[in-house]
Scaffold this motif. Structure first.
Motif, short mmCIF file in Angstrom:
data_model
loop_
_atom_site.label_atom_id
_atom_site.label_comp_id
_atom_site.label_asym_id
_atom_site.label_seq_id
_atom_site.Cartn_x
_atom_site.Cartn_y
_atom_site.Cartn_z
N LEU A 111 -60.81 -15.42 -86.44
CA LEU A 111 -59.36 -15.56 -86.36
C LEU A 111 -58.83 -16.73 -87.18
CD1 LEU A 111 -58.80 -14.82 -82.57
CD2 LEU A 111 -58.41 -13.29 -84.52
N LYS A 112 -59.63 -17.76 -87.32
CA LYS A 112 -59.21 -18.93 -88.10
C LYS A 112 -60.37 -19.37 -88.99
CE LYS A 112 -56.81 -23.21 -87.89
NZ LYS A 112 -55.66 -23.82 -87.33
N PRO A 113 -60.55 -18.66 -90.10
CA PRO A 113 -61.69 -18.99 -90.98
C PRO A 113 -61.50 -20.34 -91.66
CG PRO A 113 -60.32 -17.32 -91.99
CD PRO A 113 -59.76 -17.56 -90.62
N LYS A 114 -62.59 -21.07 -91.77
CA LYS A 114 -62.63 -22.32 -92.53
C LYS A 114 -63.75 -22.17 -93.52
CE LYS A 114 -60.78 -25.37 -89.03
NZ LYS A 114 -60.97 -26.59 -88.27
N ARG A 115 -63.39 -22.00 -94.75
CA ARG A 115 -64.40 -21.80 -95.79
C ARG A 115 -64.52 -23.08 -96.61
NH1 ARG A 115 -61.48 -16.53 -95.85
NH2 ARG A 115 -62.90 -15.14 -94.76
N ARG A 116 -65.74 -23.43 -96.91
CA ARG A 116 -66.01 -24.61 -97.72
C ARG A 116 -66.95 -24.20 -98.85
NH1 ARG A 116 -62.29 -25.67 -95.14
NH2 ARG A 116 -61.97 -27.41 -93.71
N ILE A 117 -66.83 -24.93 -99.94
CA ILE A 117 -67.64 -24.63 -101.12
C ILE A 117 -68.41 -25.88 -101.51
CG2 ILE A 117 -67.55 -23.85 -103.52
CD1 ILE A 117 -64.91 -22.41 -102.74
N HIS A 118 -69.71 -25.70 -101.66
CA HIS A 118 -70.59 -26.82 -102.00
C HIS A 118 -70.31 -27.25 -103.45
CE1 HIS A 118 -74.21 -29.14 -102.66
NE2 HIS A 118 -74.36 -29.16 -101.33
#
Length: 75
Positions: free
Chosen positions: A48-55
């Motif tokens: 419902l609340k995605p938190k995407r991070r990129i290395h």
């Protein structure tokens, strides 16, 4: 001698917005790269609340893969 890399803390990861700024593209273009899985990302949030991070290494590799060599450097 083998050198092992220590895992990077989450603070060292880029947000999608930060990665877009580093790559010099719009946020919507960056979201498209993530949505179409053209760039690797880490899913930290919920459905419902995605938190995407990129290395940072992924951003660097993404740039290197798309770098076109100058004609003088072509083999």
């Amino acid at each position: 001698m083998q050198i092992t890399q220590e895992p990077q803390p989450a603070a060292a990861l880029h947000t999608v917005k930060d990665a877009a700024q580093i790559l010099g593209i719009s946020l919507s273009a960056m979201h498209k790269l993530v949505r179409t899985r053209q760039i690797e990302y880490i899913e930290l949030g919920t459905e419902l609340k995605p938190k995407r991070r990129i290395h940072p290494d992924v951003v660097k590799a993404f740039l290197q893969e798309r770098t076109v060599p100058a004609l003088g450097d072509a083999a």
